[in-house]
Design a protein around this motif. Structure first.
Motif, PDB file in Angstrom:
ATOM      1  N   SER A 141      -0.564   2.012  -4.247  1.00 19.35           N
ATOM      2  CA  SER A 141      -1.397   1.748  -3.063  1.00 19.35           C
ATOM      3  C   SER A 141      -1.484   0.262  -2.788  1.00 19.35           C
ATOM      4  CB  SER A 141      -2.806   2.322  -3.251  1.00 19.35           C
ATOM      5  OG  SER A 141      -2.743   3.716  -3.380  1.00 19.35           O
ATOM      6  N   GLN A 155      -5.032   7.981   1.982  1.00 21.76           N
ATOM      7  CA  GLN A 155      -5.069   9.177   1.160  1.00 21.76           C
ATOM      8  C   GLN A 155      -6.183  10.121   1.615  1.00 21.76           C
ATOM      9  OE1 GLN A 155      -4.975   8.388  -2.973  1.00 21.76           O
ATOM     10  NE2 GLN A 155      -5.618  10.431  -3.548  1.00 21.76           N
ATOM     11  N   ASP A 190       0.098   7.440   2.237  1.00 25.35           N
ATOM     12  CA  ASP A 190      -0.423   7.384   0.871  1.00 25.35           C
ATOM     13  C   ASP A 190      -0.903   8.783   0.492  1.00 25.35           C
ATOM     14  OD1 ASP A 190      -1.325   6.548  -1.579  1.00 25.35           O
ATOM     15  OD2 ASP A 190      -2.480   4.852  -0.818  1.00 25.35           O
TER      16      ASP A 190
HETATM   17 MG   LIG Z   1      -3.173   4.907  -4.903  1.00 26.52          MG
END
Ligand SMILES: [Mg+2]
Ligand SMILES: Nc1ncnc2c1ncn2[C@@H]1O[C@H](COP(=O)(O)OP(=O)(O)OP(=O)(O)O)[C@@H](O)[C@H]1O
Length: 344
Positions: free
Chosen positions: A59, A103, A183
């Motif tokens: 990330s 995410q 992500d």
């Molecule tokens: Mg991550």
């Protein structure tokens, strides 16, 4: 040597992002090298998967490319233009060309706003279009991500998880991005919804000529979705190459154990697969030389003394000084057969 007529879409050049760790009275007591000396390039339309254990810097890489984090060192070029370097301010026009899909799909949508407002907002910021023109674009994108038009009047809590992903995608697509960083695009979704989202992402890639960086714990997703894959370990890329080669003939001992720990990469989710021998070292006290050597069965004293760089052979890079030697005796087993890594 062959002259290139145009630069690659994305060039990442020795990119680092370090975080200060502060102690008493905010004094800097240590440095966390979340991303350290990472280089790779991407061509237009490519899909690059990024895999690695939790905390390996996936990330951080995505966010540093995006400009969410400023790089500590190194630089990023998009279409030959420098877009990230220490102290460089990113132009607004560049910001729209790169988009990051978080995410947590809810994170990009304001819970107090209807979807319509959330989708108009980026256009209000980045364009001077009239309301009608914005609405036409929003309608077009909502249709492209297969959301019912009536959902535009709903709030994020009124729609399902899969629909939230679609809304999150719609929010970035209104800006016509070139490079999209996804992500964990399928985390937390059940298998049928995952498949639908992946199919949608493929379709959107064609329709909008997108280039993707896909960060995922799920090796099966990365394997089926990416043209190339990069394997990260403690802030570094240890292996990068065509997906079929990395999965079929991994060269780095870390990649080997990562894949061996995934009993069936073609099967359902393999989130539990990152169980390796031993514990990862303290990220604040990384080993010198190769960072994997403390968990590597093939480590030699020389692995501690080298600044290990990716060594490329026909587009497949590996950061292990010993891979040529050990690879001879450890030819990968064919896909589907026993895990190639020798078990204790
Ligand atoms: Mg991550
Ligand atoms: N804003 C921050 N401040 C300080 N440390 C950070 C920050 N963001 C990330 N880190 C640290 O950097 C390292 C890499 O984190 P990152 O989130 O990039 O890992 P990741 O590979 O995405 O992990 P995961 O698979 O769990 O999402 C971790 O040790 C993390 O604690």
């Amino acid at each position: 040597m062959l002259e290139r007529s145009h630069p690659p879409l994305l060039e990442v050049d020795r990119l680092s992002r370090h975080f200060p760790v502060r102690g008493f009275l905010g004094r800097r007591v240590a440095t966390l090298r979340a991303l350290d000396d990472v280089s790779f390039t991407m061509e237009d339309g490519e899909v690059l998967g990024i895999v690695g254990e939790t905390g390996s810097g996936k990330s951080t890489l995505g966010k540093t490319l995006m400009g969410i984090h400023a790089p500590t060192a190194g630089e990023v070029r998009l279409g030959g233009t420098r877009i990230a370097a220490p102290g460089l301010r990113r132009a607004a026009s560049v910001r729209a060309r790169l988009q990051y899909v978080y995410q947590d799909p809810g994170a990009s949508l304001d819970p107090r706003w209807t979807l319509r407002r959330s989708l108009h907002e980026p256009l209000r910021i980045h364009t001077n279009w009239s309301r009608d023109r914005r609405e036409a674009k929003v309608q077009e994108i909502v249709a492209a991500v297969d959301l019912p038009r009536t959902h535009l009047d709903l709030y994020p809590h009124e729609i399902s998880g899969g629909q939230l992903r679609r809304a999150g995608l719609a929010r970035i697509l209104v800006l016509n991005p070139q490079l999209v960083i996804l992500d964990e695009p399928t985390a937390g979704l059940d298998v049928s919804v995952q498949a639908a989202i992946l199919a949608l992402l493929r379709e959107l890639r064609r329709e909008f000529s997108l280039t993707y960086i896909v960060i995922s714990h799920d090796l099966a997703v990365v394997r089926s979705f990416s043209d190339r894959v990069a394997v990260m370990y403690l802030g570094r890329i240890v292996e990068i190459g065509p997906t079929a080669e990395v999965f079929g003939g991994p060269r780095h001992p870390y990649t080997r154990s990562l894949l061996a720990a995934a009993p069936r990469v073609g099967g359902p989710r393999v989130t539990e697969s990152f169980l390796l021998l031993g514990e990862p070292p303290d990220p604040l006290q990384l080993p010198w030389g190769c960072r994997f050597r403390t968990r590597c069965r093939l480590a030699m004293p020389e692995c501690g003394g080298l600044a290990v760089q990716l060594d490329y052979e026909a587009g497949h890079g590996v950061a292990c000084p010993r891979w040529r030697q050990w690879d001879m005796g450890h030819r990968p087993a064919p896909p589907g057969s026993e895990a190639p890594w020798p078990h204790r």
